[in-house]
Each structure stands twice: as C-alpha cells, then as structure tokens.
Write an enzyme that holds these catalytic residues in place. Structure first.
Site, PDB file in Angstrom:
ATOM      1  N   ALA A 150       0.899  -1.229   0.021  1.00 36.32           N
ATOM      2  CA  ALA A 150      -0.084   0.113  -0.128  1.00 36.32           C
ATOM      3  C   ALA A 150       0.911   1.163  -0.192  1.00 36.32           C
ATOM      4  CB  ALA A 150      -0.971  -0.111   1.210  1.00 36.32           C
ATOM      5  N   ASN A 151       0.392   2.352   0.031  1.00 39.67           N
ATOM      6  CA  ASN A 151       0.993   3.596   0.273  1.00 39.67           C
ATOM      7  C   ASN A 151       0.266   4.822   1.087  1.00 39.67           C
ATOM      8  OD1 ASN A 151      -0.678   5.509  -1.461  1.00 39.67           O
ATOM      9  ND2 ASN A 151      -0.349   4.005  -2.784  1.00 39.67           N
TER      10      ASN A 151
END
Ligand code: C5P
Length: 225
Positions: free
Chosen positions: A29-30
């Site tokens: 993810a970010n």
C-alpha cells in the site's frame, strides 16, 4: 438536490491508495489519505454534478451526495471506473500502486525456519488515468490527473500530461518539507495545454472547490462552442 452549474453532468473521481494483496493477510500500500480526492468529489457534487467516487481504503468519511464505490486493488479500481462510464468528467486523484504481486498466494505465506524468503515477483498495474484518457469510444470530455513531484514540479508534470494524454494535470509539490502527504494543505499548479496557473497554498478543500469551479467554467465554454 438543487441545481448548479454541473447539473446533468457526470463525473468519475478516483481517490485514496490501492491495496495490492500479497496473500490473504498482507498487502502492498502507500500513505495516500484520500483527502484531496474525496474533497474534489464533494466539491463537484455541490455544483450539481452526478459523482461516482471510486476509492481505495481510507479513513475519510463518504462525502454527501456522492455515489461511493469502495475497491482495494488497482485492477478493481479500473473495473469500477470502466463500469461507471460514460462520464463527462474524470478526475484521477488516487495514488494507485504502480506494481502488484504477480500471483497472490491463496494461503498465508509461512516462515518455514530455513531462512528462505518468499520470492515476490511484481507485475505492472494498469494506469487508470492513461486508460480513461486514451479510451477509444468513451473518453470523458475532460480528464484531469494529478502529479506528485518532489523536484522540477512543472516540467515533470507537463511531460506527464502529454504522456498520459489527459487534459489537465494538477501538479503538487510533495517534497517532505511541504507536509502535503496526509496534511490538510496543498500547493498546486494547474497545467493545461500551453497553460500553467500557480495557485497559492490552500486547504485541500479549497483546492477542490477551485478545481470544481474551473471544471464547471470549462464545461460551460465547451457547450457554448
Ligand atoms: O504516473 P504517476 O503515478 O505519477 O501519475 C499520477 C497520476 O496518474 C494521478 O492522477 C494518478 O491518479 C494516475 N494514475 C492512475 N493509475 C496508475 C498510476 C497513476 O490513474 N496506475
């Protein structure tokens, strides 16, 4: 639901990060918060626009008067956007993961004690902005992308606009000193073909209101020509 300058128009807005599954319990993810994308969806809706917000996992509440479609991966986001076509306007504000794990494990990957690491092969994700911008039969008449840059902001964003074939790019400076990621403010430049506007430092909700107003002005001009 009153009427506004965007009544009768339809928009697709992407927002948030994507989660790319590794196995049933892990993902890539970010740090995207979804604040800017959700604010844009809300601002467009306030102007009367029919908005489909396609969002990855965020803490942001669903904006009023918006059709929210929650997805996890980039491929799900693309599918949801395709399903939402046709639309007059697309604003791609999501921080889509560039890569996913090629093959998602169907069981949790186990540490087997031998010191052997799983060999995660990556695959490239679809580019949603480029796909919508280059759509053969259902290209929205106005496609807006974002560019988060840490240096040569305008130069890099201008090149990105041309490469992806979108109409406008909202370029923001996300160098760590600006506190943009996860913060409430944004310093942006609006880049169109042969045109660049520098906006002052604004709240993300003010950036959204200004952008929505720009979009409304543009759609009006479009109709008059
Ligand atoms: O190429 P880059 O990720 O810097 O471009 C940013 C813009 O492209 C944003 O508008 C983002 O929402 C969009 N994008 C996308 N799909 C991807 C990668 C980026 O829609 N796979």
């Amino acid at each position: 639901t009153g009427s506004g300058p965007l009544t009768g128009k339809k928009a697709i807005v992407t927002s948030g990060p994507t989660h790319e599954p590794i196995d049933p319990v892990r993902y890539i993810a970010n740090r995207s918060s979804g604040k800017q994308g959700h604010a844009i969806a809300a601002s467009l809706a306030k102007l009367g626009c029919d908005v489909t917000l396609v969002s990855g996992p965020t803490q942001e509440p669903a904006p009023n008067g918006v059709d929210l479609i929650k997805i996890e991966s980039a491929r799900d986001m693309l599918q949801a956007c395709e399903n939402a076509l046709p639309a007059d306007i697309a604003v791609c504000a999501a921080a889509v993961a560039d890569w996913r794990v090629d093959i998602e494990a169907d069981q949790k990957l186990k540490k087997d004690g031998s010191g052997q690491m799983p060999d995660l092969k990556l695959a490239e994700n679809p580019d949603i902005l480029a796909t919508l911008s280059q759509h053969k039969d259902k290209r929205p008449s106005l496609v807006v992308g974002f560019a988060a840059e840490t240096e040569k902001v305008i130069e890099h964003a201008t090149a990105k606009r041309e490469r992806k074939n979108c109409d406008w790019i909202v370029a923001n400076d996300v160098s760590p000193s600006t506190g943009t990621f996860g913060g409430n403010e944004n310093t942006v430049h609006l880049i169109a073909k042969n045109q660049c506007e520098d906006w002052p430092r604004l709240c993300k909700s003010e950036v959204a209101d200004r952008l929505a107003q720009k979009i409304a002005d543009h759609m009006k001009e479009d109709q008059e020509h």
